[in-house]
Design a protein around this motif. Structure first.
Motif, PDB file in Angstrom:
ATOM      1  N   LEU A 265     -12.681   5.152  -9.296  1.00 50.31           N
ATOM      2  CA  LEU A 265     -12.290   5.711  -8.006  1.00 50.31           C
ATOM      3  C   LEU A 265     -11.476   4.695  -7.218  1.00 50.31           C
ATOM      4  CD1 LEU A 265     -12.585   7.959  -5.805  1.00 50.31           C
ATOM      5  CD2 LEU A 265     -14.631   6.726  -5.050  1.00 50.31           C
ATOM      6  N   ILE A 266     -10.334   5.120  -6.689  1.00 49.02           N
ATOM      7  CA  ILE A 266      -9.549   4.236  -5.845  1.00 49.02           C
ATOM      8  C   ILE A 266      -9.408   4.753  -4.410  1.00 49.02           C
ATOM      9  CG2 ILE A 266      -8.284   3.141  -7.729  1.00 49.02           C
ATOM     10  CD1 ILE A 266      -5.916   4.976  -7.032  1.00 49.02           C
ATOM     11  N   ALA A 267      -9.467   6.050  -4.201  1.00 46.34           N
ATOM     12  CA  ALA A 267      -9.360   6.594  -2.855  1.00 46.34           C
ATOM     13  C   ALA A 267      -9.934   7.995  -2.819  1.00 46.34           C
ATOM     14  CB  ALA A 267      -7.911   6.614  -2.371  1.00 46.34           C
ATOM     15  N   ARG A 268     -10.576   8.345  -1.699  1.00 50.63           N
ATOM     16  CA  ARG A 268     -11.207   9.654  -1.564  1.00 50.63           C
ATOM     17  C   ARG A 268     -11.082  10.125  -0.130  1.00 50.63           C
ATOM     18  NH1 ARG A 268     -16.955   8.957  -3.223  1.00 50.63           N
ATOM     19  NH2 ARG A 268     -17.201   8.129  -1.100  1.00 50.63           N
ATOM     20  N   ILE A 269     -10.927  11.429   0.040  1.00 56.89           N
ATOM     21  CA  ILE A 269     -10.914  12.020   1.368  1.00 56.89           C
ATOM     22  C   ILE A 269     -11.748  13.290   1.339  1.00 56.89           C
ATOM     23  CG2 ILE A 269      -8.735  13.255   0.955  1.00 56.89           C
ATOM     24  CD1 ILE A 269      -8.094  12.701   3.965  1.00 56.89           C
ATOM     25  N   THR A 270     -12.618  13.449   2.328  1.00 59.09           N
ATOM     26  CA  THR A 270     -13.487  14.607   2.407  1.00 59.09           C
ATOM     27  C   THR A 270     -12.837  15.707   3.232  1.00 59.09           C
ATOM     28  OG1 THR A 270     -14.644  13.945   4.422  1.00 59.09           O
ATOM     29  CG2 THR A 270     -15.454  13.034   2.340  1.00 59.09           C
ATOM     30  N   SER A 271     -13.487  16.862   3.241  1.00 59.31           N
ATOM     31  CA  SER A 271     -12.980  17.973   4.042  1.00 59.31           C
ATOM     32  C   SER A 271     -12.950  17.639   5.524  1.00 59.31           C
ATOM     33  CB  SER A 271     -13.831  19.223   3.802  1.00 59.31           C
ATOM     34  OG  SER A 271     -15.179  19.004   4.193  1.00 59.31           O
ATOM     35  N   GLY A 272     -13.818  16.736   5.961  1.00 56.93           N
ATOM     36  CA  GLY A 272     -13.838  16.310   7.344  1.00 56.93           C
ATOM     37  C   GLY A 272     -12.868  15.199   7.673  1.00 56.93           C
ATOM     38  N   GLY A 273     -12.145  14.682   6.680  1.00 60.51           N
ATOM     39  CA  GLY A 273     -11.151  13.651   6.903  1.00 60.51           C
ATOM     40  C   GLY A 273     -11.629  12.233   6.700  1.00 60.51           C
ATOM     41  N   THR A 274     -12.865  12.044   6.284  1.00 58.28           N
ATOM     42  CA  THR A 274     -13.376  10.704   6.031  1.00 58.28           C
ATOM     43  C   THR A 274     -12.748  10.136   4.764  1.00 58.28           C
ATOM     44  OG1 THR A 274     -15.476  11.245   7.091  1.00 58.28           O
ATOM     45  CG2 THR A 274     -15.437   9.326   5.633  1.00 58.28           C
ATOM     46  N   THR A 275     -12.261   8.909   4.838  1.00 62.91           N
ATOM     47  CA  THR A 275     -11.603   8.271   3.705  1.00 62.91           C
ATOM     48  C   THR A 275     -12.402   7.092   3.192  1.00 62.91           C
ATOM     49  OG1 THR A 275     -10.256   6.882   5.164  1.00 62.91           O
ATOM     50  CG2 THR A 275      -9.313   8.975   4.453  1.00 62.91           C
ATOM     51  N   THR A 276     -12.281   6.857   1.900  1.00 63.81           N
ATOM     52  CA  THR A 276     -12.925   5.742   1.223  1.00 63.81           C
ATOM     53  C   THR A 276     -11.919   5.130   0.263  1.00 63.81           C
ATOM     54  OG1 THR A 276     -15.081   6.842   1.345  1.00 63.81           O
ATOM     55  CG2 THR A 276     -14.868   5.016  -0.206  1.00 63.81           C
ATOM     56  N   TYR A 277     -11.883   3.792   0.201  1.00 63.15           N
ATOM     57  CA  TYR A 277     -10.963   3.089  -0.678  1.00 63.15           C
ATOM     58  C   TYR A 277     -11.688   2.042  -1.498  1.00 63.15           C
ATOM     59  CZ  TYR A 277      -7.300   5.016   2.314  1.00 63.15           C
ATOM     60  OH  TYR A 277      -6.469   5.860   3.012  1.00 63.15           O
ATOM     61  N   ALA A 278     -11.214   1.850  -2.717  1.00 64.17           N
ATOM     62  CA  ALA A 278     -11.655   0.715  -3.498  1.00 64.17           C
ATOM     63  C   ALA A 278     -11.130  -0.570  -2.866  1.00 64.17           C
ATOM     64  CB  ALA A 278     -11.157   0.830  -4.933  1.00 64.17           C
ATOM     65  N   ASP A 279     -11.906  -1.639  -2.991  1.00 62.55           N
ATOM     66  CA  ASP A 279     -11.496  -2.911  -2.406  1.00 62.55           C
ATOM     67  C   ASP A 279     -10.131  -3.368  -2.917  1.00 62.55           C
ATOM     68  OD1 ASP A 279     -14.831  -4.412  -2.313  1.00 62.55           O
ATOM     69  OD2 ASP A 279     -13.815  -3.071  -0.916  1.00 62.55           O
ATOM     70  N   SER A 280      -9.816  -3.060  -4.156  1.00 58.09           N
ATOM     71  CA  SER A 280      -8.584  -3.529  -4.762  1.00 58.09           C
ATOM     72  C   SER A 280      -7.326  -2.922  -4.142  1.00 58.09           C
ATOM     73  CB  SER A 280      -8.593  -3.248  -6.266  1.00 58.09           C
ATOM     74  OG  SER A 280      -8.736  -1.861  -6.515  1.00 58.09           O
ATOM     75  N   VAL A 281      -7.461  -1.811  -3.414  1.00 61.78           N
ATOM     76  CA  VAL A 281      -6.288  -1.150  -2.847  1.00 61.78           C
ATOM     77  C   VAL A 281      -6.324  -1.054  -1.333  1.00 61.78           C
ATOM     78  CG1 VAL A 281      -6.010   0.181  -4.968  1.00 61.78           C
ATOM     79  CG2 VAL A 281      -7.184   1.210  -3.003  1.00 61.78           C
ATOM     80  N   LYS A 282      -7.382  -1.513  -0.694  1.00 67.15           N
ATOM     81  CA  LYS A 282      -7.468  -1.459   0.764  1.00 67.15           C
ATOM     82  C   LYS A 282      -6.301  -2.207   1.400  1.00 67.15           C
ATOM     83  CE  LYS A 282     -12.461  -0.932   1.373  1.00 67.15           C
ATOM     84  NZ  LYS A 282     -13.713  -1.584   1.822  1.00 67.15           N
TER      85      LYS A 282
END
Length: 114
Positions: free
Chosen positions: A45-62
């Motif tokens: 996983l490198i990046a994720r976005i939920t239906s509510g707009g919350t985002t998550t990134y892997a440390d390597s790509v932040k």
């Protein structure tokens, strides 16, 4: 019923940029994400976005990659800046639809030359 189509991969020099797109047809989605796999390695996983707009990134790509969405079009984007050779991989789009399950794109190649 759900089809996932990626585009935007290619060859770029280190320090350059690319933008990937992923369109999911057939249904609305709850979560969309990008994974990548270097040759011979599993998808991470490198990046994720939920239906509510919350985002998550892997440390390597932040700080370098940005995930965004157009919910009306069931489309997610990955803006990749300051690319490094270690970003070279096949990038896969992930779609999670709450009522039906998980769907994957076919993958798009990103190659970063030094």
């Amino acid at each position: 019923q759900v089809q996932v189509v990626e585009s935007g991969g290619g060859l770029v020099q280190a320090g350059g940029s690319l933008r990937l797109s992923c369109a999911a047809s057939g249904s609305a989605f709850s979560t969309m994400a990008w994974y990548r796999a270097a040759p011979g390695k599993q998808r991470d996983l490198i990046a994720r976005i939920t239906s509510g707009g919350t985002t998550t990134y892997a440390d390597s790509v932040k700080g370098r990659f940005t995930i965004s969405r157009d919910k009306a079009k069931n489309t997610v984007y990955l803006q990749m800046d300051s690319l490094k050779p270690e970003d070279t991989a096949v990038y896969f789009c992930y779609v999670y639809i709450l009522s039906s399950g998980v769907y994957w794109g076919q993958g798009t190649q990103v190659t970063v030359s030094s």
